[in-house]
Design an enzyme around this catalytic site. Sequence first.
Site, PDB file in Angstrom:
ATOM      1  N   THR A 259       0.971  -0.927   0.277  1.00 45.83           N
ATOM      2  CA  THR A 259       0.057  -0.423   0.186  1.00 45.83           C
ATOM      3  C   THR A 259       1.172   0.770   0.095  1.00 45.83           C
ATOM      4  OG1 THR A 259      -1.831  -0.985   1.513  1.00 45.83           O
ATOM      5  CG2 THR A 259      -1.598   1.231   1.590  1.00 45.83           C
TER       6      THR A 259
ATOM      7  N   ASP B   1      -8.224  -1.119   5.379  1.00 48.01           N
ATOM      8  CA  ASP B   1      -8.408  -0.412   6.291  1.00 48.01           C
ATOM      9  C   ASP B   1      -7.578   0.884   5.945  1.00 48.01           C
ATOM     10  OD1 ASP B   1      -5.187  -1.496   5.599  1.00 48.01           O
ATOM     11  OD2 ASP B   1      -4.373   0.407   7.300  1.00 48.01           O
TER      12      ASP B   1
ATOM     13  N   THR C 286      -0.291   0.271   7.268  1.00 48.93           N
ATOM     14  CA  THR C 286      -0.174  -0.762   5.677  1.00 48.93           C
ATOM     15  C   THR C 286       0.314  -2.160   6.887  1.00 48.93           C
ATOM     16  OG1 THR C 286       1.302  -1.037   4.243  1.00 48.93           O
ATOM     17  CG2 THR C 286       2.812  -0.334   5.825  1.00 48.93           C
ATOM     18  N   GLY C 287      -0.450  -2.333   5.855  1.00 52.24           N
ATOM     19  CA  GLY C 287      -0.304  -4.345   6.453  1.00 52.24           C
ATOM     20  C   GLY C 287      -2.263  -4.924   6.688  1.00 52.24           C
TER      21      GLY C 287
ATOM     22  N   GLY D 185      -5.203  -5.599   7.280  1.00 57.51           N
ATOM     23  CA  GLY D 185      -6.345  -4.090   7.081  1.00 57.51           C
ATOM     24  C   GLY D 185      -7.247  -3.941   8.588  1.00 57.51           C
TER      25      GLY D 185
HETATM   26  N1  ASP Z   1      -3.898  -2.151   4.098  1.00 59.84           N
HETATM   27  C1  ASP Z   1      -3.833  -3.452   3.088  1.00 59.84           C
HETATM   28  C2  ASP Z   1      -5.477  -3.850   3.447  1.00 59.84           C
HETATM   29  O1  ASP Z   1      -5.471  -4.317   4.044  1.00 59.84           O
HETATM   30  C3  ASP Z   1      -2.795  -3.475   3.014  1.00 59.84           C
HETATM   31  C4  ASP Z   1      -1.842  -3.396   2.425  1.00 59.84           C
HETATM   32  O2  ASP Z   1      -1.028  -2.445   3.415  1.00 59.84           O
HETATM   33  O3  ASP Z   1      -1.176  -4.254   2.480  1.00 59.84           O
HETATM   34  O4  ASP Z   1      -6.383  -3.684   2.076  1.00 59.84           O
END
Ligand code: ASP
Length: 349
Positions: A207, A238, A258-259, A261
Amino acid sequence: MSNRRKFLQFSLLGGMGLLARKTGFARSEETFPTITGKPVVISTWDAGLAANKGAWEVLGKGGRALDAVEKGVNVTEASQNCCVGLGANPDRDGFVTLDACIMDEFANCGSVAFLERIKHPVSVARRVMEKTPHVMLVGSGAQQFAVAEGFPLEEQKLSPEAQAAYSNWLKNSTYHPPAINVENKANHDHGPFAPYKLENGEWNHDTIGMVAMDTFGNLSGSCTTSGAGFKMRGRLGDSPIIGAGLFVDNEVGACTATGQGEDVIRIAGSHTVVELMRQGLSPEAACKKAIERVARKVKPERVKEIQVAFLAINKKGKVGAWALHPGFSYAIKSNDREEMVTSGSMFNS
Ligand code: ASP
């Protein structure tokens, strides 16, 4: 994706941070110096370097942080990145759906989610903010608004890389949604899904989240993503949610996430970090505390399966980040720095 793990440059101190983690020592929260001198822009993952350059075209000329954070992440949206923009991996039905949001120093905010066939979702989010009485538009309504605003409707076609990744994923259509926190909730209830933790140990996340302070000392932020690759159709993470993937309070600071969500939403992550900074914590300490909260809300066996990271700046221009697991890095650009920085993490692996 693996490029995200190859940190392009380390500051000496960033390298020391990595060493500290490897040897089991926690990195001191004051490892990174206060950025003196505005403007400054920070953004998540390796793609942040190019995005920051885009932002700097605005910030370097004394422009507004809001314009910078839109222009900056437009760079990533236009690249054939696996996880941001129309070149990204599709949902499990084979369609790329995009989520984005933006927020300025006046607490104006705009968001789009589940948006298809539009190249620059963050710019549509800005139009939602500026041209409608609303904050969030989703799906076909968001697309209709984008087209009415003059955004071209792109062809519905996967990039060659995404097509290859999707064909490969279809072979097993694996479903391991680690965010599910409820006992006995069968993972296969909702059909196939991609694992967030890949077999090679890397995290299937990306992201771009960006926050910036301009020469006036004003803060803005943006966040844009295709979400999780091969997600259930209609799933939002998120990233388009103000308070979760992004939050700006011009009196205090700004944060992006990030990560995983689902687990960021669970604690209203970016808002939590900003509120912790309001209570006097440094950006890094605030990110760390929010990460600890994420970890507390997730079952111990699941915490190994997810990655979450926060990246924040306070009103003094001090920046900081923290992640659940090693491997998160962010790009910084100011008048005297342009580099990748490795974040500290709660766990050593
Ligand atoms: N936060 C993003 C989501 O959950 C994905 C990501 O950051 O890799 O959609």
